[in-house]
Write a protein that holds these residues in place. Structure first.
Motif, PDB file in Angstrom:
ATOM      1  N   LEU A 108       9.471  86.804 -68.801  1.00 30.58           N
ATOM      2  CA  LEU A 108       8.681  85.757 -69.591  1.00 30.58           C
ATOM      3  C   LEU A 108       7.665  84.756 -68.904  1.00 30.58           C
ATOM      4  CD1 LEU A 108      11.097  84.752 -72.304  1.00 30.58           C
ATOM      5  CD2 LEU A 108       9.553  86.364 -72.317  1.00 30.58           C
ATOM      6  N   PHE A 109       8.401  84.202 -67.661  1.00 29.02           N
ATOM      7  CA  PHE A 109       7.806  82.984 -67.024  1.00 29.02           C
ATOM      8  C   PHE A 109       8.047  82.908 -65.613  1.00 29.02           C
ATOM      9  CE2 PHE A 109      11.968  81.807 -68.883  1.00 29.02           C
ATOM     10  CZ  PHE A 109      12.290  80.893 -67.614  1.00 29.02           C
ATOM     11  N   SER A 110       7.360  82.089 -64.915  1.00 30.43           N
ATOM     12  CA  SER A 110       7.591  81.852 -63.376  1.00 30.43           C
ATOM     13  C   SER A 110       7.689  80.251 -63.128  1.00 30.43           C
ATOM     14  CB  SER A 110       6.865  82.525 -62.485  1.00 30.43           C
ATOM     15  OG  SER A 110       5.495  82.232 -62.512  1.00 30.43           O
ATOM     16  N   VAL A 111       8.617  79.737 -62.407  1.00 28.17           N
ATOM     17  CA  VAL A 111       8.604  78.343 -61.981  1.00 28.17           C
ATOM     18  C   VAL A 111       8.408  78.293 -60.535  1.00 28.17           C
ATOM     19  CG1 VAL A 111       9.770  76.311 -61.922  1.00 28.17           C
ATOM     20  CG2 VAL A 111       9.767  77.765 -64.092  1.00 28.17           C
ATOM     21  N   ASN A 112       7.604  77.315 -59.965  1.00 32.83           N
ATOM     22  CA  ASN A 112       7.755  77.253 -58.335  1.00 32.83           C
ATOM     23  C   ASN A 112       7.579  76.087 -57.929  1.00 32.83           C
ATOM     24  OD1 ASN A 112       6.972  78.568 -55.743  1.00 32.83           O
ATOM     25  ND2 ASN A 112       5.336  77.489 -55.896  1.00 32.83           N
ATOM     26  N   LEU A 113       8.579  75.652 -57.333  1.00 30.34           N
ATOM     27  CA  LEU A 113       8.393  74.083 -56.685  1.00 30.34           C
ATOM     28  C   LEU A 113       7.960  74.236 -55.399  1.00 30.34           C
ATOM     29  CD1 LEU A 113       9.477  71.134 -56.981  1.00 30.34           C
ATOM     30  CD2 LEU A 113      11.595  71.929 -56.312  1.00 30.34           C
ATOM     31  N   TYR A 114       7.178  73.235 -55.008  1.00 30.37           N
ATOM     32  CA  TYR A 114       6.598  73.434 -53.421  1.00 30.37           C
ATOM     33  C   TYR A 114       6.366  71.976 -52.931  1.00 30.37           C
ATOM     34  CZ  TYR A 114       2.045  71.733 -55.948  1.00 30.37           C
ATOM     35  OH  TYR A 114       1.405  71.420 -56.758  1.00 30.37           O
ATOM     36  N   PHE A 115       6.471  72.051 -51.455  1.00 32.81           N
ATOM     37  CA  PHE A 115       6.285  70.755 -50.666  1.00 32.81           C
ATOM     38  C   PHE A 115       5.539  71.070 -49.508  1.00 32.81           C
ATOM     39  CE2 PHE A 115       7.801  68.228 -47.351  1.00 32.81           C
ATOM     40  CZ  PHE A 115       7.379  66.872 -47.727  1.00 32.81           C
ATOM     41  N   ILE A 116       4.633  70.205 -49.084  1.00 33.34           N
ATOM     42  CA  ILE A 116       3.914  70.234 -47.984  1.00 33.34           C
ATOM     43  C   ILE A 116       3.708  68.862 -47.608  1.00 33.34           C
ATOM     44  CG2 ILE A 116       1.666  70.028 -48.975  1.00 33.34           C
ATOM     45  CD1 ILE A 116       0.604  72.064 -46.827  1.00 33.34           C
ATOM     46  N   ARG A 117       3.601  68.734 -46.210  1.00 32.07           N
ATOM     47  CA  ARG A 117       3.842  67.446 -45.204  1.00 32.07           C
ATOM     48  C   ARG A 117       2.968  67.755 -44.127  1.00 32.07           C
ATOM     49  NH1 ARG A 117       5.577  62.248 -45.558  1.00 32.07           N
ATOM     50  NH2 ARG A 117       5.727  61.337 -43.583  1.00 32.07           N
ATOM     51  N   ASN A 118       1.820  66.678 -43.657  1.00 32.09           N
ATOM     52  CA  ASN A 118       1.232  67.041 -42.410  1.00 32.09           C
ATOM     53  C   ASN A 118       1.061  65.359 -41.922  1.00 32.09           C
ATOM     54  OD1 ASN A 118      -0.433  67.194 -40.088  1.00 32.09           O
ATOM     55  ND2 ASN A 118      -1.936  68.173 -41.301  1.00 32.09           N
ATOM     56  N   ASP A 119       2.002  65.264 -40.915  1.00 31.47           N
ATOM     57  CA  ASP A 119       1.730  64.007 -40.099  1.00 31.47           C
ATOM     58  C   ASP A 119       1.528  64.109 -38.588  1.00 31.47           C
ATOM     59  OD1 ASP A 119       4.546  64.983 -39.589  1.00 31.47           O
ATOM     60  OD2 ASP A 119       5.413  62.776 -40.307  1.00 31.47           O
ATOM     61  N   VAL A 120       1.256  65.417 -38.337  1.00 35.84           N
ATOM     62  CA  VAL A 120       1.029  65.381 -36.924  1.00 35.84           C
ATOM     63  C   VAL A 120      -0.232  65.587 -36.458  1.00 35.84           C
ATOM     64  CG1 VAL A 120       1.214  67.663 -35.342  1.00 35.84           C
ATOM     65  CG2 VAL A 120       3.034  67.297 -36.953  1.00 35.84           C
ATOM     66  N   GLY A 121      -1.292  66.038 -37.434  1.00 34.86           N
ATOM     67  CA  GLY A 121      -2.624  66.040 -37.113  1.00 34.86           C
ATOM     68  C   GLY A 121      -3.546  67.040 -37.466  1.00 34.86           C
ATOM     69  N   THR A 122      -4.699  66.964 -37.069  1.00 33.53           N
ATOM     70  CA  THR A 122      -5.726  67.991 -37.557  1.00 33.53           C
ATOM     71  C   THR A 122      -6.953  68.033 -36.832  1.00 33.53           C
ATOM     72  OG1 THR A 122      -6.868  69.055 -39.571  1.00 33.53           O
ATOM     73  CG2 THR A 122      -6.934  66.502 -39.393  1.00 33.53           C
ATOM     74  N   THR A 123      -7.754  68.812 -37.268  1.00 33.64           N
ATOM     75  CA  THR A 123      -9.034  68.853 -36.253  1.00 33.64           C
ATOM     76  C   THR A 123     -10.245  68.734 -37.189  1.00 33.64           C
ATOM     77  OG1 THR A 123      -8.153  70.379 -34.708  1.00 33.64           O
ATOM     78  CG2 THR A 123     -10.648  70.116 -34.653  1.00 33.64           C
ATOM     79  N   ILE A 124     -11.169  67.717 -36.980  1.00 35.81           N
ATOM     80  CA  ILE A 124     -12.484  67.218 -37.562  1.00 35.81           C
ATOM     81  C   ILE A 124     -13.266  68.764 -37.288  1.00 35.81           C
ATOM     82  CG2 ILE A 124     -14.416  65.820 -37.872  1.00 35.81           C
ATOM     83  CD1 ILE A 124     -12.499  63.461 -37.470  1.00 35.81           C
ATOM     84  N   THR A 125     -13.853  69.515 -37.888  1.00 34.93           N
ATOM     85  CA  THR A 125     -14.426  70.657 -37.780  1.00 34.93           C
ATOM     86  C   THR A 125     -15.895  70.408 -38.015  1.00 34.93           C
ATOM     87  OG1 THR A 125     -13.948  71.584 -39.966  1.00 34.93           O
ATOM     88  CG2 THR A 125     -12.656  72.114 -37.846  1.00 34.93           C
ATOM     89  N   SER A 126     -16.173  69.673 -39.222  1.00 37.79           N
ATOM     90  CA  SER A 126     -17.682  69.313 -39.663  1.00 37.79           C
ATOM     91  C   SER A 126     -17.737  68.057 -40.106  1.00 37.79           C
ATOM     92  CB  SER A 126     -17.736  70.250 -40.887  1.00 37.79           C
ATOM     93  OG  SER A 126     -19.150  70.255 -41.548  1.00 37.79           O
ATOM     94  N   LEU A 127     -18.966  67.181 -39.648  1.00 39.29           N
ATOM     95  CA  LEU A 127     -19.432  65.681 -40.226  1.00 39.29           C
ATOM     96  C   LEU A 127     -20.810  65.963 -40.664  1.00 39.29           C
ATOM     97  CD1 LEU A 127     -18.601  63.143 -40.460  1.00 39.29           C
ATOM     98  CD2 LEU A 127     -19.289  62.706 -38.092  1.00 39.29           C
ATOM     99  N   LYS A 128     -21.137  65.386 -41.667  1.00 40.74           N
ATOM    100  CA  LYS A 128     -22.337  65.372 -42.198  1.00 40.74           C
ATOM    101  C   LYS A 128     -22.508  63.877 -42.649  1.00 40.74           C
ATOM    102  CE  LYS A 128     -26.382  65.819 -44.316  1.00 40.74           C
ATOM    103  NZ  LYS A 128     -26.766  64.375 -44.818  1.00 40.74           N
ATOM    104  N   PRO A 129     -23.193  63.056 -41.596  1.00 40.60           N
ATOM    105  CA  PRO A 129     -23.402  61.707 -41.775  1.00 40.60           C
ATOM    106  C   PRO A 129     -24.473  61.392 -42.915  1.00 40.60           C
ATOM    107  CG  PRO A 129     -23.482  62.251 -39.470  1.00 40.60           C
ATOM    108  CD  PRO A 129     -23.306  63.442 -40.185  1.00 40.60           C
ATOM    109  N   TYR A 130     -24.374  60.349 -43.667  1.00 42.18           N
ATOM    110  CA  TYR A 130     -25.266  59.919 -44.492  1.00 42.18           C
ATOM    111  C   TYR A 130     -26.887  60.021 -44.379  1.00 42.18           C
ATOM    112  CZ  TYR A 130     -25.506  55.371 -42.700  1.00 42.18           C
ATOM    113  OH  TYR A 130     -25.529  54.172 -41.820  1.00 42.18           O
ATOM    114  N   ASP A 131     -27.056  59.959 -42.948  1.00 46.61           N
ATOM    115  CA  ASP A 131     -28.754  59.769 -42.670  1.00 46.61           C
ATOM    116  C   ASP A 131     -29.058  60.811 -41.515  1.00 46.61           C
ATOM    117  OD1 ASP A 131     -27.127  58.693 -40.779  1.00 46.61           O
ATOM    118  OD2 ASP A 131     -28.426  56.985 -40.427  1.00 46.61           O
ATOM    119  N   LYS A 132     -28.067  61.794 -41.376  1.00 48.92           N
ATOM    120  CA  LYS A 132     -28.392  62.636 -40.233  1.00 48.92           C
ATOM    121  C   LYS A 132     -28.013  64.267 -40.879  1.00 48.92           C
ATOM    122  CE  LYS A 132     -27.549  59.477 -36.485  1.00 48.92           C
ATOM    123  NZ  LYS A 132     -26.526  59.376 -35.328  1.00 48.92           N
ATOM    124  N   LYS A 133     -28.324  65.153 -39.892  1.00 52.62           N
ATOM    125  CA  LYS A 133     -27.860  66.578 -40.135  1.00 52.62           C
ATOM    126  C   LYS A 133     -26.470  66.777 -39.784  1.00 52.62           C
ATOM    127  CE  LYS A 133     -32.505  68.616 -39.400  1.00 52.62           C
ATOM    128  NZ  LYS A 133     -33.220  69.539 -38.533  1.00 52.62           N
TER     129      LYS A 133
END
Length: 349
Positions: free
Chosen positions: A136-161
């Motif tokens: 009849l149904f499914s139930v899924n409980l999930y959890f995610i945590r990131n306090d290690v870091g990441t990589t900034i891959t793209s930036l679009k400043p308000y006045d530049k390309k």
């Protein structure tokens, strides 16, 4: 002599006792009124929750299975500031390998996190899921945590390309957890568990619309003070203490469609897509003012499953995208996951 005789008699009694114990439900029902009530309740519950049309869906025929699984996942964040600056960041994949032993709906196992050794992090990001599936149904409980870091891959400043800085960023402390509930309308012919949990066999192709409810708890904290000076100069100066915070409770309704395609003998291709929309209640950037905003989410699943009597194998890909938005800014977040499993089914009695 007495000791030997005692050992022989004990062994004979244990053997007779073991033979007297039966896991056959009819034998248990014959023990008395209460055991019979329990067995009848079990039969009713099994028919109500798993009474598939056996022309389309069938059981595996085995109560036990042992499975080797490898999993790799990554998370993405996109920040759109009110001055027009847009920033995207994505984390390195986290990969684990684990061994699981399952009896019916109960599963235990152990995962070894390989990314802890290959990515050079002292502590890898964390993610886990707990699911329950029936007809009849499914139930899924999930959890995610990131306090290690990441990589900034793209930036679009308000006045530049737009450009791709490829800069490591460790100034985040993010976590999210929630629960998904889905009800399948054509549940006698379509088995979600056959495509994503290896616990059923889809014999003929079938699909079903489904609807559900999701509760999602988000706690994001992006410390912008940790940005390199050239990137920090592009963000607006109206963010309190330069901490971009999303701390909300999200209440979401969902609807979608799933389809299982039996394209060859022993083979199944499963796919599903859900669109989700609701309200977000909490603190969004301005921690001094609690407000209600809108939230939009989407979820997609794709699987390839092979079953051959005792043996089974499969690959399951899942993707989840969410956006919290007000009239001035928006925050995107997503998680992508790939699992590859191979296992063996068996019975002990």
């Amino acid at each position: 002599m007495r000791r030997r005789l005692f050992i022989i008699l004990s062994a004979m009694l244990c053997t007779l006792a073991a033979k007297a114990i039966s896991f056959d439900l009819d034998s248990i029902a014959a023990m008395g009124r209460f055991p019979r009530f329990c067995v009848n309740t079990y039969y009713w519950g099994d028919k109500f929750f798993n009474g598939y049309d056996t022309t389309y869906v069938d059981g595996t025929g085995y109560k036990w299975n042992a499975k080797l699984r490898t999993e790799s996942w990554t998370d993405y964040y996109g920040l759109n500031f009110k001055n027009g600056t847009r920033m995207s960041m994505i984390s390195d994949p986290s990969t684990s390998v684990g061994l699981y032993l399952t009896y019916m709906a109960l599963s235990v196992g152990y995962d070894m996190n390989l990314s802890k050794y290959f990515n050079g992090h002292d502590e890898a990001r964390k993610r886990w899921n707990f699911g329950f599936n029936c007809m009849l149904f499914s139930v899924n409980l999930y959890f995610i945590r990131n306090d290690v870091g990441t990589t900034i891959t793209s930036l679009k400043p308000y006045d530049k390309k737009r450009y791709d800085p490829d800069v490591q960023y460790k100034g985040l402390n993010n976590s999210a957890w929630g629960i998904d509930c889905e009800y399948y309308f054509t549940h006698r012919n379509y088995s979600h568990a056959a495509a994503y949990n290896f616990s059923r066999i889809q014999k003929r192709s079938a699909g079903s619309f489904f609807g559900g409810f999701t509760y999602d708890r988000i706690k994001y904290d992006f410390n912008l003070n940790s940005l390199p000076p050239d990137i920090f100069a592009t963000v607006p100066d109206d963010i309190p203490d330069n901490h971009y915070i999303v701390n909300t409770d999200n209440y979401i309704l969902s609807g979608g469609y799933g389809y299982n395609w039996v394209f060859a003998r022993h083979w199944l291709l499963g796919s599903s897509l859900a669109l989700m929309s609701g309200i977000s209640d909490g603190y969004y950037v301005d921690v001094n003012q609690k407000k209600v905003t809108g939230v939009i989410m989407g979820k997609a699943n794709l699987s390839v499953v092979w079953n051959n009597n005792h043996w089974f194998a499969g690959a399951v890909c899942t993707g989840r995208l969410g956006m919290v938005r007000d009239h001035r800014r928006s925050t995107l977040s997503s998680v992508g996951d790939v699992q590859v499993s191979v296992g063996y089914r068996f019975n002990l009695w």
